[in-house]
Design an enzyme around this catalytic site. Structure first.
Site, PDB file in Angstrom:
ATOM      1  N   GLU A 112     -22.841 -21.114 -14.005  1.00 38.17           N
ATOM      2  CA  GLU A 112     -24.362 -21.079 -13.218  1.00 38.17           C
ATOM      3  C   GLU A 112     -24.579 -20.203 -12.179  1.00 38.17           C
ATOM      4  O   GLU A 112     -25.303 -18.871 -12.143  1.00 38.17           O
ATOM      5  CB  GLU A 112     -25.225 -21.918 -12.050  1.00 38.17           C
ATOM      6  CG  GLU A 112     -26.479 -22.101 -11.817  1.00 38.17           C
ATOM      7  CD  GLU A 112     -26.961 -22.934 -10.953  1.00 38.17           C
ATOM      8  OE1 GLU A 112     -26.480 -23.800 -11.120  1.00 38.17           O
ATOM      9  OE2 GLU A 112     -27.154 -22.961 -10.312  1.00 38.17           O
ATOM     10  N   CYS A 155     -32.256 -24.283 -17.568  1.00 31.36           N
ATOM     11  CA  CYS A 155     -33.298 -24.882 -16.752  1.00 31.36           C
ATOM     12  C   CYS A 155     -34.745 -24.173 -16.295  1.00 31.36           C
ATOM     13  O   CYS A 155     -33.610 -23.052 -15.526  1.00 31.36           O
ATOM     14  CB  CYS A 155     -32.089 -26.003 -16.137  1.00 31.36           C
ATOM     15  SG  CYS A 155     -33.252 -27.066 -14.829  1.00 31.36           S
ATOM     16  N   HIS A 198     -21.354 -30.174 -17.598  1.00 30.99           N
ATOM     17  CA  HIS A 198     -19.651 -30.562 -17.439  1.00 30.99           C
ATOM     18  C   HIS A 198     -19.027 -32.258 -17.701  1.00 30.99           C
ATOM     19  O   HIS A 198     -19.971 -33.205 -16.903  1.00 30.99           O
ATOM     20  CB  HIS A 198     -19.756 -30.494 -16.301  1.00 30.99           C
ATOM     21  CG  HIS A 198     -19.910 -28.536 -16.049  1.00 30.99           C
ATOM     22  ND1 HIS A 198     -18.835 -27.768 -17.096  1.00 30.99           N
ATOM     23  CD2 HIS A 198     -20.652 -28.097 -15.209  1.00 30.99           C
ATOM     24  CE1 HIS A 198     -19.841 -26.712 -16.649  1.00 30.99           C
ATOM     25  NE2 HIS A 198     -19.691 -26.639 -15.655  1.00 30.99           N
ATOM     26  N   HIS A 242     -18.739 -20.621 -10.947  1.00 33.49           N
ATOM     27  CA  HIS A 242     -18.789 -21.385 -11.694  1.00 33.49           C
ATOM     28  C   HIS A 242     -19.801 -20.735 -12.798  1.00 33.49           C
ATOM     29  O   HIS A 242     -20.585 -19.941 -12.651  1.00 33.49           O
ATOM     30  CB  HIS A 242     -19.608 -22.248 -11.201  1.00 33.49           C
ATOM     31  CG  HIS A 242     -20.428 -23.863 -11.265  1.00 33.49           C
ATOM     32  ND1 HIS A 242     -21.657 -23.985 -12.102  1.00 33.49           N
ATOM     33  CD2 HIS A 242     -19.741 -24.712 -11.657  1.00 33.49           C
ATOM     34  CE1 HIS A 242     -22.207 -25.283 -12.433  1.00 33.49           C
ATOM     35  NE2 HIS A 242     -21.119 -25.439 -12.170  1.00 33.49           N
ATOM     36  N   ASN A 288     -22.204 -30.815  -9.513  1.00 34.18           N
ATOM     37  CA  ASN A 288     -22.995 -31.770  -8.763  1.00 34.18           C
ATOM     38  C   ASN A 288     -22.190 -33.163  -8.738  1.00 34.18           C
ATOM     39  O   ASN A 288     -21.961 -33.453  -7.393  1.00 34.18           O
ATOM     40  CB  ASN A 288     -24.879 -31.908  -8.990  1.00 34.18           C
ATOM     41  CG  ASN A 288     -24.542 -32.852 -10.175  1.00 34.18           C
ATOM     42  OD1 ASN A 288     -24.854 -34.322 -10.655  1.00 34.18           O
ATOM     43  ND2 ASN A 288     -24.740 -31.834 -11.516  1.00 34.18           N
ATOM     44  N   SER A 329     -25.294 -34.938 -15.137  1.00 28.89           N
ATOM     45  CA  SER A 329     -25.090 -34.866 -16.551  1.00 28.89           C
ATOM     46  C   SER A 329     -24.268 -36.163 -17.596  1.00 28.89           C
ATOM     47  O   SER A 329     -23.677 -35.977 -18.302  1.00 28.89           O
ATOM     48  CB  SER A 329     -24.295 -33.612 -16.600  1.00 28.89           C
ATOM     49  OG  SER A 329     -22.921 -33.462 -16.231  1.00 28.89           O
ATOM     50  N   THR A 374     -28.453 -23.989  -7.563  1.00 31.34           N
ATOM     51  CA  THR A 374     -29.399 -24.737  -7.672  1.00 31.34           C
ATOM     52  C   THR A 374     -28.767 -26.465  -7.677  1.00 31.34           C
ATOM     53  O   THR A 374     -28.825 -26.995  -7.189  1.00 31.34           O
ATOM     54  CB  THR A 374     -29.814 -25.780  -9.104  1.00 31.34           C
ATOM     55  OG1 THR A 374     -28.356 -25.640 -10.042  1.00 31.34           O
ATOM     56  CG2 THR A 374     -30.366 -24.224  -9.320  1.00 31.34           C
TER      57      THR A 374
HETATM   58  S1  SF4 Z   1     -29.278 -29.846 -12.509  1.00 30.03           S
HETATM   59 FE1  SF4 Z   1     -31.113 -29.213 -11.416  1.00 30.03          FE
HETATM   60  S2  SF4 Z   1     -31.495 -26.681 -12.388  1.00 30.03           S
HETATM   61 FE2  SF4 Z   1     -29.342 -27.776 -12.871  1.00 30.03          FE
HETATM   62  S3  SF4 Z   1     -30.122 -28.483 -15.001  1.00 30.03           S
HETATM   63 FE3  SF4 Z   1     -30.906 -30.722 -13.632  1.00 30.03          FE
HETATM   64  S4  SF4 Z   1     -33.020 -30.558 -13.367  1.00 30.03           S
HETATM   65 FE4  SF4 Z   1     -31.595 -28.228 -13.996  1.00 30.03          FE
END
Ligand code: SF4
Length: 303
Positions: free
Chosen positions: A125, A95, A39, A123, A220, A262, A160
């Protein structure tokens, strides 16, 4: 103005690996990513320059290329298999820590628990996590936990990228609501998220304003911003250095900088460089800054 970069920030290994695999796959011919690889608009634009196309993970058959990529956020087994059965060559960049969350949820379901996912409904995920288990209920705040009907056994996992403190508080709330139920909680919040959250809390204690760098639809990144708001510290979210405004930093002495999982290193470096430039401009226009050339001239005349 002091500028402090968080001890843990920016791109995680899961996103780095997914990007590398996508680069390698794109180098050998046309390929389509099923959804947003990450994202982050800067990364998306970069992928477009490589000719990487995009299609919808849920719309099997919507890709114009015969090779497709599942993103680091993962997918349900049902979706992954549907693409394979439709004849596509599938590269899976899920991941390993997302896979761990899938495995934890599958085990809880096999143990006869009412499955609960703490996360953002809708979302990508979370959709992938829930896709193989129709009974899953998704909750993200106390109000939604309070709506859950009694079950003798709840099995709880988390998206996560949720803050672990919030996840633990919601598990405690569930137990409080249903004291007679057995609650099995599997902590599936990933370590990079925990590290970035802890570093953000330290940053909030030591700064007047926090700049969070990341995509506007990155979960995140949004959570990092919420941590600052909860700590009553001013926060500005930017996607690139061009989004920074000088006026935000008038009268600010200490600026903390962090970035979502990201965000490219280059973007972080560009934001820090731009902040240093803003600081120099502000110093030059301050009363002391304006007097500096006069003081230098006077000093030169004296000595
Ligand atoms: S935020 Fe955590 S779960 Fe998501 S891709 Fe990165 S390491 Fe993997």
């Amino acid at each position: 103005m002091t500028i402090t970069l968080a001890t843990h920030q920016g791109m995680c290994f899961g996103v780095r690996d997914a990007l590398r695999k996508t680069h390698d796959t794109a180098a050998s011919g046309p390929v389509t990513v099923l959804g947003e690889l990450v994202h982050n608009p800067v990364v998306q634009q970069h992928l477009e320059t490589l000719g990487v196309q995009r299609a919808d993970l849920e719309s099997v058959g919507s890709s114009k290329t015969s090779r497709v990529i599942i993103t680091a956020h993962g997918a349900s087994d049902r979706n992954r298999e549907a693409w394979r059965e439709a004849g596509y060559a599938v590269t899976d960049t899920t991941c390993p820590l997302v896979k761990k969350a899938h495995a934890a949820l599958a085990l809880l379901v096999a143990q006869g628990c009412q499955p609960i996912v703490i996360g953002q409904a809708g979302h990508v995920e979370v959709r992938g996590l829930c896709g193989d288990f129709p009974a899953v209920q998704v909750v993200q705040d106390e109000g939604e936990v309070d709506q859950l009907s009694f079950a003798p056994r709840f099995g709880v996992v988390a998206q996560t990228t949720q803050p672990i403190t919030k996840v633990r508080a919601l598990v405690a709330r569930l137990q409080q609501r249903h004291p007679e139920a057995e609650i099995i909680f599997k902590d599936t919040v990933c370590q990079p998220t925990k590290d970035r959250q802890a570093a953000m809390e330290r940053l909030c204690r030591e700064n007047d304003l926090i700049v969070v760098i990341g995509g506007r639809n990155s979960n995140n990144t949004r959570q990092l911003g919420e941590t600052a708001l909860q700590a009553d510290v001013k926060v500005r979210q930017v996607e690139t250095a061009a989004d920074l405004h000088d006026a935000w930093f008038h009268g600010v002495d200490r600026v903390g900088v962090t970035a979502g999982t990201s965000t490219l290193d280059e973007t972080v470096q560009a934001v820090v460089a731009r902040l240093k430039q803003i600081d120099l401009t502000q110093r030059a226009s301050s009363p002391v800054g304006r007097l500096a050339p006069i003081i230098q001239q006077a000093a030169a005349a004296l000595f």
